[in-house]
Design a protein around this motif. Structure first.
Motif, PDB file in Angstrom:
ATOM      1  N   GLU A   1      -7.867  -0.680  -6.211  1.00  0.00           N
ATOM      2  CA  GLU A   1      -6.643  -1.482  -6.247  1.00  0.00           C
ATOM      3  C   GLU A   1      -6.279  -2.036  -4.872  1.00  0.00           C
ATOM      4  O   GLU A   1      -5.993  -3.212  -4.713  1.00  0.00           O
ATOM      5  CB  GLU A   1      -5.481  -0.644  -6.788  1.00  0.00           C
ATOM      6  CG  GLU A   1      -4.209  -1.432  -6.895  1.00  0.00           C
ATOM      7  CD  GLU A   1      -3.098  -0.646  -7.599  1.00  0.00           C
ATOM      8  OE1 GLU A   1      -3.345   0.518  -7.979  1.00  0.00           O
ATOM      9  OE2 GLU A   1      -2.003  -1.205  -7.753  1.00  0.00           O
ATOM     10  N   GLU A   2      -6.321  -1.154  -3.895  1.00  0.00           N
ATOM     11  CA  GLU A   2      -6.007  -1.554  -2.528  1.00  0.00           C
ATOM     12  C   GLU A   2      -6.994  -2.612  -2.021  1.00  0.00           C
ATOM     13  O   GLU A   2      -6.611  -3.573  -1.343  1.00  0.00           O
ATOM     14  CB  GLU A   2      -6.067  -0.317  -1.632  1.00  0.00           C
ATOM     15  CG  GLU A   2      -5.212  -0.399  -0.414  1.00  0.00           C
ATOM     16  CD  GLU A   2      -5.239   0.928   0.350  1.00  0.00           C
ATOM     17  OE1 GLU A   2      -6.079   1.798  -0.004  1.00  0.00           O
ATOM     18  OE2 GLU A   2      -4.446   1.099   1.276  1.00  0.00           O
ATOM     19  N   ALA A   3      -8.247  -2.418  -2.370  1.00  0.00           N
ATOM     20  CA  ALA A   3      -9.280  -3.364  -1.920  1.00  0.00           C
ATOM     21  C   ALA A   3      -8.970  -4.768  -2.434  1.00  0.00           C
ATOM     22  O   ALA A   3      -9.124  -5.760  -1.709  1.00  0.00           O
ATOM     23  CB  ALA A   3     -10.654  -2.900  -2.401  1.00  0.00           C
ATOM     24  N   VAL A   4      -8.512  -4.852  -3.670  1.00  0.00           N
ATOM     25  CA  VAL A   4      -8.204  -6.170  -4.243  1.00  0.00           C
ATOM     26  C   VAL A   4      -7.012  -6.812  -3.530  1.00  0.00           C
ATOM     27  O   VAL A   4      -7.034  -8.000  -3.207  1.00  0.00           O
ATOM     28  CB  VAL A   4      -7.951  -6.056  -5.759  1.00  0.00           C
ATOM     29  CG1 VAL A   4      -7.380  -7.356  -6.311  1.00  0.00           C
ATOM     30  CG2 VAL A   4      -9.245  -5.696  -6.480  1.00  0.00           C
ATOM     31  N   HIS A   5      -5.979  -6.024  -3.281  1.00  0.00           N
ATOM     32  CA  HIS A   5      -4.834  -6.572  -2.537  1.00  0.00           C
ATOM     33  C   HIS A   5      -5.270  -7.067  -1.158  1.00  0.00           C
ATOM     34  O   HIS A   5      -4.876  -8.151  -0.721  1.00  0.00           O
ATOM     35  CB  HIS A   5      -3.749  -5.502  -2.366  1.00  0.00           C
ATOM     36  CG  HIS A   5      -3.044  -5.142  -3.637  1.00  0.00           C
ATOM     37  ND1 HIS A   5      -2.652  -6.079  -4.561  1.00  0.00           N
ATOM     38  CD2 HIS A   5      -2.659  -3.947  -4.132  1.00  0.00           C
ATOM     39  CE1 HIS A   5      -2.056  -5.471  -5.573  1.00  0.00           C
ATOM     40  NE2 HIS A   5      -2.054  -4.172  -5.341  1.00  0.00           N
TER      41      HIS A   5
END
Lengths: 225, 225
Positions: free
Chosen positions: A139-143
């Motif tokens: 999730e963080e990677a996408v943000h």
DNA sequence: ACCTGAACACCGTTCAAGT
DNA sequence: ACCTGAACACCGTTCAAGT
């Protein structure tokens, strides 16, 4: 705005038509006279063919422009990854810039069209993979990917001459722009006028990317908060 | 793509024409049918006037679109500054977003046109002033301003449906997009597919701005490097 | 001072032919 | 299978009139 219309002599010999040939011709028109000069007629003319013939290979003008944008973006030359996340993210961003600089007149096209998703997944995979290895959750990677992309797109759009600039690159215009800014009476603008009037796109791009990458790494070291 | 052409009944009563009225009419066309629907004829029609009449008040179509973009950008409602730099920078960015969200169909116009420099100087003054008070040198303040602007422009461009997105907002499309992404076989893309397929523009905007603002403050605390 | 008719040189696109 | 003539419904813009 080019008032002279360049004809680009039609190729009578090989009147063979193909999607690939059309794409190349369209990109030639963009490089020569800008994206606004692309029309079914100008592209057909460059191939020595009637505009209507293009419809047998391409879905229409919008699809043609999408394809051109995808083609330019496909020309991105991703770097070999070193395993050093900061370095790798910066290198990927720079390779993105190189791809658009190869066809400056097409840059706005690339940055502005909603590309057929799949076209640009190689750089996305590269960025996500670096972020994941650096410890980001999916999730963080996408943000973080989207943040980095926003910086890159916003910076390149400015360089392409779309988007707000405030600055200018030629020495002639800088003095003029500076004077304009100084006449606004806005205190901070006046104070910053000398730097605001000038814009070195390469330096600004690197500054913005470095800042974003630094923030990214900071976020990964100090998770959540 | 709207195939139905809305006529928007001409106002026969007040056939008075003015730059302001033209601008408003053009923005109405944009809001109703998108920027692509703007033509001298459609705008004239909405005013009950021939297209050619517009030339007495406006310099041509390009100038009209520039003016519309400037008008939307002029609608930006800057926040009262609190003196807390992080908070203030975020609030300025959000007010920028609000201005474009008031006319979603005009957003790409605003973000994409090289605006007549002076149009958008109020937000610039606000950002520079905050940065200067937070200890940035004039030069540094300009670099940081440009970085922040790149993030804002890149993010809003994505939200406006231009620029690369990878994600989709409607629940229907998300599952489909996710399946597409999972079929690419790219490991990090597959891993992140659930988050990549979905895009909450407000959340992404705030994330990117927060990240940029955090990086900005970090840079000011640790000068140079 | 402001609006328009006539006119020009363009557009994208369809479709029924032609080869 | 591929290309085009005829045709349609659009464009932006100029300029000499008209009021």
């Amino acid at each position: 705005m080019n008032t002279t219309t360049r004809r680009g002599r039609p190729r009578k010999g090989d009147a063979r038509l193909s999607r690939e040939a059309i794409l190349t011709a369209a990109l030639e028109v963009v490089d020569a006279d800008g994206a606004a000069a692309v029309s079914m007629r100008t592209v057909g003319q460059r191939l020595g063919v009637d505009a209507k013939s293009l419809y047998h290979h391409i879905d229409g003008k919008e699809a043609l422009l999408d394809a051109v944008a995808g083609h330019v973006l496909g020309g991105i030359d991703l770097p070999d990854l070193t395993g050093q996340p900061e370095e790798d993210l910066r290198a990927i961003a720079q390779s993105f810039r190189q791809a658009t600089r190869a066809h400056p007149q097409a840059a706005a096209l690339v940055l502005t069209r909603q590309l057929p998703s799949i076209a640009a997944l190689a750089p996305v995979e590269a960025v996500l993979s670096v972020l994941r290895k650096a410890g980001a959750s999916p999730e963080e990677a996408v943000h973080l990917l989207r943040s980095l992309l926003a910086v890159v797109v916003g910076s390149l759009l400015r360089e392409a001459g779309a988007g707000p600039a405030f600055g200018v690159t030629d020495e002639a215009g800088i003095a003029h722009r500076r004077a304009e800014l100084e006449q606004t009476g806005l205190p901070a603008v006046v104070e910053c006028a000398p730097h605001l009037a000038r814009c070195d796109h390469e330096a600004e791009f690197s500054f913005a990317v470095d800042l974003a990458v630094a923030a990214t790494m900071q976020r990964l070291v100090t998770p959540r908060r």
